[in-house]
Design an enzyme around this catalytic site. Sequence first.
Site, PDB file in Angstrom:
ATOM      1  N   ASP A 141       8.599  17.098  14.319  1.00 16.57           N
ATOM      2  CA  ASP A 141       8.159  16.771  15.683  1.00 16.57           C
ATOM      3  C   ASP A 141       6.761  17.336  15.939  1.00 16.57           C
ATOM      4  O   ASP A 141       6.416  17.673  17.073  1.00 16.57           O
ATOM      5  CB  ASP A 141       9.163  17.337  16.694  1.00 16.57           C
ATOM      6  CG  ASP A 141       8.987  16.741  18.075  1.00 16.57           C
ATOM      7  OD1 ASP A 141       9.467  17.356  19.056  1.00 16.57           O
ATOM      8  OD2 ASP A 141       8.351  15.672  18.187  1.00 16.57           O
ATOM      9  N   LYS A 144       1.881  13.556  14.308  1.00 18.11           N
ATOM     10  CA  LYS A 144       2.573  12.405  13.700  1.00 18.11           C
ATOM     11  C   LYS A 144       1.959  11.991  12.363  1.00 18.11           C
ATOM     12  O   LYS A 144       2.640  11.457  11.510  1.00 18.11           O
ATOM     13  CB  LYS A 144       2.599  11.228  14.677  1.00 18.11           C
ATOM     14  CG  LYS A 144       3.146  11.614  16.056  1.00 18.11           C
ATOM     15  CD  LYS A 144       4.423  12.463  15.987  1.00 18.11           C
ATOM     16  CE  LYS A 144       4.714  13.152  17.297  1.00 18.11           C
ATOM     17  NZ  LYS A 144       5.753  14.211  17.185  1.00 18.11           N
ATOM     18  N   ASP A 169      11.190  12.746  15.024  1.00 18.83           N
ATOM     19  CA  ASP A 169      11.035  12.262  16.393  1.00 18.83           C
ATOM     20  C   ASP A 169       9.833  11.301  16.450  1.00 18.83           C
ATOM     21  O   ASP A 169       8.947  11.330  15.590  1.00 18.83           O
ATOM     22  CB  ASP A 169      10.789  13.455  17.344  1.00 18.83           C
ATOM     23  CG  ASP A 169      10.829  13.022  18.811  1.00 18.83           C
ATOM     24  OD1 ASP A 169      10.192  13.694  19.641  1.00 18.83           O
ATOM     25  OD2 ASP A 169      11.477  11.992  19.128  1.00 18.83           O
ATOM     26  N   ASN A 170       9.810  10.437  17.467  1.00 19.07           N
ATOM     27  CA  ASN A 170       8.636   9.621  17.785  1.00 19.07           C
ATOM     28  C   ASN A 170       8.208   8.612  16.738  1.00 19.07           C
ATOM     29  O   ASN A 170       7.012   8.314  16.604  1.00 19.07           O
ATOM     30  CB  ASN A 170       7.420  10.521  18.088  1.00 19.07           C
ATOM     31  CG  ASN A 170       7.719  11.609  19.047  1.00 19.07           C
ATOM     32  OD1 ASN A 170       7.660  12.798  18.693  1.00 19.07           O
ATOM     33  ND2 ASN A 170       8.053  11.237  20.263  1.00 19.07           N
ATOM     34  N   GLU A 199      10.918  10.376  25.765  1.00 15.67           N
ATOM     35  CA  GLU A 199      11.485  11.358  26.691  1.00 15.67           C
ATOM     36  C   GLU A 199      11.063  11.110  28.147  1.00 15.67           C
ATOM     37  O   GLU A 199       9.897  10.862  28.441  1.00 15.67           O
ATOM     38  CB  GLU A 199      11.091  12.793  26.282  1.00 15.67           C
ATOM     39  CG  GLU A 199       9.637  13.030  25.988  1.00 15.67           C
ATOM     40  CD  GLU A 199       9.298  12.890  24.537  1.00 15.67           C
ATOM     41  OE1 GLU A 199       9.961  12.110  23.832  1.00 15.67           O
ATOM     42  OE2 GLU A 199       8.335  13.522  24.078  1.00 15.67           O
TER      43      GLU A 199
HETATM   44  C1  659 Z   1       0.105  20.063  11.049  1.00 14.12           C
HETATM   45  N1  659 Z   1       0.901  21.243  10.937  1.00 14.12           N
HETATM   46  C2  659 Z   1       1.417  21.904  12.003  1.00 14.12           C
HETATM   47  N2  659 Z   1       1.969  23.109  11.776  1.00 14.12           N
HETATM   48  C3  659 Z   1       2.495  23.798  12.809  1.00 14.12           C
HETATM   49  N3  659 Z   1       2.514  23.373  14.082  1.00 14.12           N
HETATM   50  C4  659 Z   1       1.961  22.171  14.343  1.00 14.12           C
HETATM   51  C5  659 Z   1       1.401  21.380  13.326  1.00 14.12           C
HETATM   52  N4  659 Z   1       0.960  20.224  13.874  1.00 14.12           N
HETATM   53  C6  659 Z   1       1.223  20.302  15.199  1.00 14.12           C
HETATM   54  N5  659 Z   1       1.826  21.482  15.470  1.00 14.12           N
HETATM   55  C7  659 Z   1       2.330  21.909  16.769  1.00 14.12           C
HETATM   56  O1  659 Z   1       3.425  21.028  17.076  1.00 14.12           O
HETATM   57  C8  659 Z   1       3.315  20.542  18.408  1.00 14.12           C
HETATM   58  C9  659 Z   1       2.779  19.149  18.340  1.00 14.12           C
HETATM   59  C10 659 Z   1       3.515  18.109  18.670  1.00 14.12           C
HETATM   60  C11 659 Z   1       2.951  16.721  18.556  1.00 14.12           C
HETATM   61  N6  659 Z   1       3.793  15.834  19.342  1.00 14.12           N
HETATM   62  C12 659 Z   1       3.266  14.767  19.938  1.00 14.12           C
HETATM   63  O2  659 Z   1       2.082  14.484  19.810  1.00 14.12           O
HETATM   64  C13 659 Z   1       4.149  13.956  20.817  1.00 14.12           C
HETATM   65  C14 659 Z   1       3.547  13.065  21.700  1.00 14.12           C
HETATM   66  C15 659 Z   1       4.322  12.295  22.566  1.00 14.12           C
HETATM   67  C16 659 Z   1       3.670  11.355  23.475  1.00 14.12           C
HETATM   68  C17 659 Z   1       4.182  10.076  23.644  1.00 14.12           C
HETATM   69  C18 659 Z   1       3.545   9.161  24.526  1.00 14.12           C
HETATM   70  C19 659 Z   1       2.413   9.558  25.222  1.00 14.12           C
HETATM   71  F1  659 Z   1       1.814   8.708  26.096  1.00 14.12           F
HETATM   72  C20 659 Z   1       1.912  10.851  25.057  1.00 14.12           C
HETATM   73  C21 659 Z   1       2.529  11.737  24.194  1.00 14.12           C
HETATM   74  C22 659 Z   1       5.731  12.436  22.569  1.00 14.12           C
HETATM   75  C23 659 Z   1       6.325  13.337  21.681  1.00 14.12           C
HETATM   76  O3  659 Z   1       7.668  13.508  21.651  1.00 14.12           O
HETATM   77  C24 659 Z   1       5.552  14.095  20.794  1.00 14.12           C
HETATM   78  O4  659 Z   1       6.196  14.946  19.925  1.00 14.12           O
HETATM   79  C25 659 Z   1       2.347  21.493  19.062  1.00 14.12           C
HETATM   80  F2  659 Z   1       1.721  20.938  20.128  1.00 14.12           F
HETATM   81  C26 659 Z   1       1.368  21.783  17.938  1.00 14.12           C
HETATM   82  O5  659 Z   1       0.651  22.986  18.186  1.00 14.12           O
HETATM   83 MG    MG Z   2       8.301  14.526  19.874  1.00  9.87          MG
END
Ligand code: 659
Ligand code: MG
Length: 214
Positions: A141, A144, A169-170, A199
């Site tokens: 999650d 992406k 997810d997603n 969600e």
């Molecule tokens: C790349 N390696 C990483 N290692 C550790 N932590 C990480 C890493 N990469 C990110 N993180 C960490 O994981 C999290 C990132 C979550 C990203 N999730 C989404 O973008 C996401 C977006 C939407 C969404 C849908 C429609 C819309 F209009 C707007 C948004 C819905 C969802 O359910 C999501 O999960 C955190 F923020 C980041 O620091």
């Molecule tokens: Mg998500």
Amino acid sequence: TRSTRPQRLLAAVQKNATRGDPRSVVKAIDEFCRYTEWAMNVGDEKGCILDSVVSEVNPATVLELGTYCGYSTVRIATLLPPDAKLITLEFNPDFAVIARQVIAWAGQEEKVHLVEGSSGDLIPKMKEQFGVKSFDLVFLDHWKDRYLPDAKLMEECGLLGKGSVLLADNVICPGSPDYLDYVRNSPKYRSQYFKSHLEYTKVEDGLEKSVFLG
Ligand SMILES: CNc1ncnc2c1ncn2[C@@H]1O[C@H](/C=C/CNC(=O)c2cc(-c3ccc(F)cc3)cc(O)c2O)[C@H](F)[C@H]1O
Ligand SMILES: [Mg+2]
């Protein structure tokens, strides 16, 4: 200065949830995100699918990529037996600070090991640093565009055994097309799509469950 969304989400938990009651923490976050301020938690509808997969797999070891505020961390941990281990990776220190407090408010600290850092750096260290042989369940999650490279990295590091389950997810919104194509067409996986909604909205989204065949 103005508070952040995760800080406001934590305040809602501390105001509305009962300390030590994980279900009330989940409910408080879902109500906050539905009626006050949207946030990217897996949410209640997809959360029920997550719960059913966790219960079915009954994992001893779980890896979560992307803790954010700890909503799915709490949902998963609540379903694990006391000796099970959930490692969750988060590279944003501000999110990690909030997630630790959400997990503590839910009383799930014992089962959860939140590690600050990037999945790309930490996955190769799982065996030696955390004594993990393989993961029974991985919940993806995070960013992406990192689902596919991290799935391949887990394969290369021998962290997936026969029957290991990847739950992503997603896969529709925002989407992870290269990952979806890989798990649906690779002979190494048997993949299944669970249709749901983004969600707290009516927009289509879903979870992809992929069993590693070894
Ligand atoms: C790349 N390696 C990483 N290692 C550790 N932590 C990480 C890493 N990469 C990110 N993180 C960490 O994981 C999290 C990132 C979550 C990203 N999730 C989404 O973008 C996401 C977006 C939407 C969404 C849908 C429609 C819309 F209009 C707007 C948004 C819905 C969802 O359910 C999501 O999960 C955190 F923020 C980041 O620091
Ligand atoms: Mg998500």
